[in-house]
Design an enzyme around this catalytic site. Structure first.
Site, mmCIF file in Angstrom:
data_model
loop_
_atom_site.group_PDB
_atom_site.id
_atom_site.type_symbol
_atom_site.label_atom_id
_atom_site.label_comp_id
_atom_site.label_asym_id
_atom_site.label_seq_id
_atom_site.Cartn_x
_atom_site.Cartn_y
_atom_site.Cartn_z
ATOM 1 N N CYS A 21 0.771 -1.078 -0.006
ATOM 2 C CA CYS A 21 -0.061 -0.111 0.146
ATOM 3 C C CYS A 21 0.855 1.187 -0.104
ATOM 4 O O CYS A 21 1.742 1.335 0.873
ATOM 5 C CB CYS A 21 -0.800 0.079 1.254
ATOM 6 N N CYS A 78 -3.671 7.452 -1.872
ATOM 7 C CA CYS A 78 -4.750 7.553 -2.606
ATOM 8 C C CYS A 78 -5.834 8.238 -1.877
ATOM 9 O O CYS A 78 -7.055 8.915 -2.302
ATOM 10 C CB CYS A 78 -5.502 6.343 -3.150
ATOM 11 N N THR A 106 -4.149 5.243 7.085
ATOM 12 C CA THR A 106 -3.294 4.871 6.041
ATOM 13 C C THR A 106 -2.263 6.089 5.754
ATOM 14 O O THR A 106 -2.426 7.174 5.351
ATOM 15 C CB THR A 106 -3.841 4.376 4.834
ATOM 16 N N GLU A 148 -0.124 2.150 8.970
ATOM 17 C CA GLU A 148 -1.407 2.426 9.363
ATOM 18 C C GLU A 148 -1.203 2.939 10.867
ATOM 19 O O GLU A 148 -0.507 2.264 11.850
ATOM 20 C CB GLU A 148 -2.344 1.157 9.584
ATOM 21 N N HIS A 152 -12.798 5.990 -3.607
ATOM 22 C CA HIS A 152 -11.950 5.036 -3.217
ATOM 23 C C HIS A 152 -12.017 3.460 -3.385
ATOM 24 O O HIS A 152 -10.872 2.827 -3.349
ATOM 25 C CB HIS A 152 -11.667 5.330 -1.448
ATOM 26 N N TYR A 184 -8.978 1.019 -5.209
ATOM 27 C CA TYR A 184 -8.356 -0.515 -4.839
ATOM 28 C C TYR A 184 -7.907 -1.124 -6.117
ATOM 29 O O TYR A 184 -7.549 -2.359 -5.844
ATOM 30 C CB TYR A 184 -9.269 -1.097 -4.201
ATOM 31 N N CYS A 238 -5.345 -0.446 -7.167
ATOM 32 C CA CYS A 238 -3.802 -0.605 -6.623
ATOM 33 C C CYS A 238 -3.654 -1.978 -6.464
ATOM 34 O O CYS A 238 -2.436 -2.475 -6.598
ATOM 35 C CB CYS A 238 -3.832 0.111 -5.271
ATOM 36 N N GLU A 296 -6.106 -5.435 4.296
ATOM 37 C CA GLU A 296 -6.731 -4.355 3.781
ATOM 38 C C GLU A 296 -7.352 -4.449 2.673
ATOM 39 O O GLU A 296 -8.526 -3.622 2.336
ATOM 40 C CB GLU A 296 -5.296 -3.287 3.334
HETATM 41 FE FE1 SF4 Z 1 -3.171 1.971 0.019
HETATM 42 FE FE2 SF4 Z 1 -4.428 1.156 -2.303
HETATM 43 FE FE3 SF4 Z 1 -5.871 2.602 -0.472
HETATM 44 FE FE4 SF4 Z 1 -3.952 3.509 -2.369
HETATM 45 S S1 SF4 Z 1 -5.949 2.555 -2.787
HETATM 46 S S2 SF4 Z 1 -4.180 4.121 -0.085
HETATM 47 S S3 SF4 Z 1 -2.470 1.982 -2.371
HETATM 48 S S4 SF4 Z 1 -4.886 0.304 -0.277
#
Ligand code: SF4
Length: 509
Positions: free
Chosen positions: A127, A131, A218, A284, A319, A323, A325, A473
Site C-alpha cells: 500500500c 490515494c 493509512t 497504519e 476510493h 483499490y 492498486c 486491507e
Molecule cells: Fe493503499 Fe490501495 Fe488505498 Fe492507495 S487505494 S491508499 S494503495 S489501499
C-alpha cells in the site's frame, strides 16, 4: 527574517494551544520536487509518534517505518520518471502537478489515475498510502460546492485556496475518516466517552478545536496534512461530529501510535532476504487529536450533518475504485509464482500454467471493474467527475475476495518451503550455509538464494508484512465487504430486472 507573531489560547481541555493561521502553516510547509526532498521534509517536524511504547525522535529513519516512507517516495519518483502517467495539468495553478493532487476533469483522468495506481502497486508491492488523500480532496471539491449552494457558506473557496497551495508545495495529504466508534449500537453523543467519534469541542473567532481519534489511518504520519472527515451518516443532533477540516501533520496536540504489522520486527534484523520486500511497506496509525486547533480557512464542514452520508458515499465511489492498486500487487504476486515455479523446474507443467492463468483472470477482473467505473464516470455540480458508484462497489467487492484466491494459488505454487526454510543468518553461516545452499537448490541455473528470496517475497505478501496491504486491507479498507453489498443492493434495481424477466416469460400478458 520575518518573525511571526504566535497567538495562543487556552483550549477547552485547559491546555495552551497555538492558533496558527493558514498563512502561518503554509509558511513552514516544504516545497517538494524529488523523492529525496520528500523524505527530508519528514525530518525535524517534532511530531509525537509512539512505536513499541517509545517515543520515536525521527520516525522517517526508523527501520520499521522507513519502508512505508519509501512507498510514498515512489510516488514522487514516478512523477519524474513517467510524467505522462503520474502528473497532470492543473488549471488551478496553470502548471503540471502530481496526479495525486489533481482534480478529476473527465473519465480520462480517472483512467489515468487507475493506471498510475496499478503501476505504483507494481513498483512497491504494498500500500503506497497516497490515494486516500487524493480521494478526500476529490470528494471535498464537490461537497464544499454543494454545501455552499445549500447554506450560502464559502467552503468551496477555502477548499480551492488550500488545494492551490497544496499543488504549489507538492505536498501529501492523508485522509482521517474512521472513528473508533465505541458501542456500534449507539450514535456519537450517546457513547460512554463522547470522544469515541471525533468532534468539535470549541470555537472562537480564529477557528475551532477538534478532539477524538481516527483509527488505522493509512500513511497517517508520513504525510504533511490530514483531511479529517466524518465517518458515517449523522443526525441533526450529531452536528458537532459533522466536521471536515484540514490539519497539518505537525499540529500541536496530535499523537500518533504506530500500528503493528505481521513480521514487522524482521525489519530490525540484519540482511534483506528474510524481509521478503526490504524496501517497501505500508503504514497504519492511530491518530489522537487532543483539542487540535484548526483556523477557519481550513474548515470545510462544520455542523452540516445532513451532508455526511453523501460525503461518505462519494468518497467510497472514488476510493473503492482506487483499490485497483491491488492489481499492481497481483501482478507482482503472479510474477513471483511464475518465478518460483521456474526455480522449481515446473514452469512448463499444465497445472502450473493453468494456475497462472487463473491468477491473471482474477486480477484482470478487478482491473476491468475499476476502469469500467472510470469510463462510466459522471460529472458533479462542482465540475469534478466521479467514478460510477455501482461499478466502484463491484470493484471493491472483487478486491475483498480475489486477492485471497490469488494468494492461495501463489502459496500453492511456492510450496511449504516458503514457511519452513531457515533464516538468512543460517544461510550466511560458514558452518551450515554451504549445506543449506546445496540441499535447498532448485533446478540447475537458478541460484538457491534467488529461489529462497522469491519464496520470501510470496511469504511477505501473503502472510507477512505486506499481507496487511494485500489481504486484510483488501478486505476492510474503504469499508468492509458488507458496506459494498449494501451499496450494490441500493443500486441494483431488482424491480426493473423482474420486469425484464416477466416480459420474456409472458407473465404480464
Ligand atoms: Fe493503499 Fe490501495 Fe488505498 Fe492507495 S487505494 S491508499 S494503495 S489501499
Amino acid at each position: 527574517m520575518t518573525v511571526m507573531e504566535q497567538v495562543t489560547t487556552v483550549a477547552p481541555n485547559g491546555k495552551e494551544r497555538r492558533m496558527d493561521s493558514a498563512a502561518d502553516i503554509w509558511a513552514r510547509m516544504p516545497t517538494i520536487v524529488t523523492g529525496d526532498d520528500y523524505v527530508a521534509s519528514l525530518r525535524g517536524r517534532g511530531t509525537t509518534l509512539f512505536l513499541f511504547g517509545e517515543k520515536i525522535d525521527e520516525p522517517a529513519d526508523h527501520p520499521i517505518i522507513a519502508p512505508s516512507v519509501n512507498a510514498l517516495k515512489a510516488s514522487y519518483d514516478l512523477a519524474i520518471e513517467d510524467p505522462e502517467l503520474a502528473t497532470a495539468w492543473s488549471d488551478l495553478i496553470d502548471a503540471r502537478v502530481n496526479r495525486f493532487l489533481h482534480i478529476v476533469q473527465g473519465p480520462d483522468d480517472l483512467l489515468a489515475k487507475h493506471a498510475m495506481q496499478r503501476r505504483m502497486g507494481q513498483i512497491t508491492g504494498t500500500c503506497f498510502q497516497r490515494c486516500t488523500g487524493l480521494d478526500a480532496i476529490s470528494v471535498m471539491h464537490s461537497i464544499t460546492f454543494d454545501l455552499d449552494a445549500a447554506h450560502g457558506t464559502n467552503y468551496h473557496e477555502r477548499f480551492l485556496g488550500f488545494l492551490k497551495e497544496a499543488q504549489r508545495h507538492n505536498i501529501l495529504i492523508a485522509a482521517g475518516m474512521t472513528d473508533p466508534k465505541g458501542d456500534r449500537s449507539k450514535p456519537p453523543p450517546e457513547q460512554a466517552d463522547p470522544d469515541l467519534f471525533l468532534r468539535v469541542t470549541g470555537r472562537n473567532d480564529r477557528g475551532l478545536f477538534i478532539r477524538g481519534a481516527k483509527a488505522h489511518m493509512t500513511g497517517g504520519w508520513n504525510q504533511h496534512w490530514i483531511c479529517v472527515l466524518p465517518t458515517m451518516n449523522l443526525r441533526p443532533a450529531d452536528r458537532d461530529y459533522a466536521v471536515g477540516v484540514l490539519v497539518p501533520g505537525d499540529a500541536e496536540g496530535i499523537t500518533y501510535v504506530y500500528g503493528r504489522q505481521s513480521s514487522d520486527t524482521r525489519a530490525l534484523e540484519p540482511g534483506s532476504m528474510d524481509k521478503g520486500n526490504a524496501r517497501f511497506g505500508g503504514q497504519e496509525v492511530l491518530v489522537y487529536f487532543d483539542d487540535v486547533f484548526v483556523p477557519w480557512e481550513h474548515v470545510l464542514m462544520d455542523g452540516e450533518a445532513e451532508m455526511a452520508q453523501l460525503l461518505v458515499s462519494r468518497f467510497t465511489s472514488y476510493h473503492r475504485a482506487s483499490y485497483v492498486c491491488k492489481t499492481g500487487l497481483g501482478d507482482v504476486l503472479t510474477g513471483a509464482a511464475a518465478e518460483v515455479a521456474d526455480a522449481n523446474g515446473v514452469i512448463g507443467a499444465a497445472h502450473v500454467r493453468d494456475k497462472l492463468v487463473e491468477m491473471v483472470h482474477l486480477n484482470e477482473t478487478i482491473y476491468s471493474s475499476s476502469i469500467a467505473s472510470a469510463a462510466r464516470a459522471s460529472q458533479l455540480p462542482s465540475g469534478i467527475w466521479m467514478n460510477d458508484e455501482m461499478l466502484a462497489n463491484v470493484c471493491k467487492q472483487n478486491v475483498t475476495r480475489f486477492p485471497y484466491e490469488i494468494a492461495r494459488l501463489a502459496q500453492d505454487l511456492a510450496g511449504g518451503l516458503m514457511v519452513t526454510m531457515p533464516s538468512e543468518a543460517d544461510f550466511r553461516s560458514e558452518e551450515i550455509g554451504p549445506m543449506i545452499e546445496r540441499m535447498l537448490a532448485g533446478r540447475a541455473g537458478v541460484r538457491t538464494e534467488d529461489r529462497l528470496r522469491i519464496m520470501r517475497l510470496i511469504e511477505n505478501m501473503t502472510l507477512g508484512r505486506n499481507a496487511v496491504g494485500y489481504l486484510t486491507e483488501s478486505m476492510h479498507g474503504a469499508g468492509s465487504p458488507q458496506g459494498q453489498r449494501i451499496q450494490i443492493m441500493r443500486g441494483m434495481d431488482v424491480d426493473a430486472k423482474r420486469a425484464l424477466a416477466r416480459a420474456l416469460a409472458g407473465i404480464d400478458e
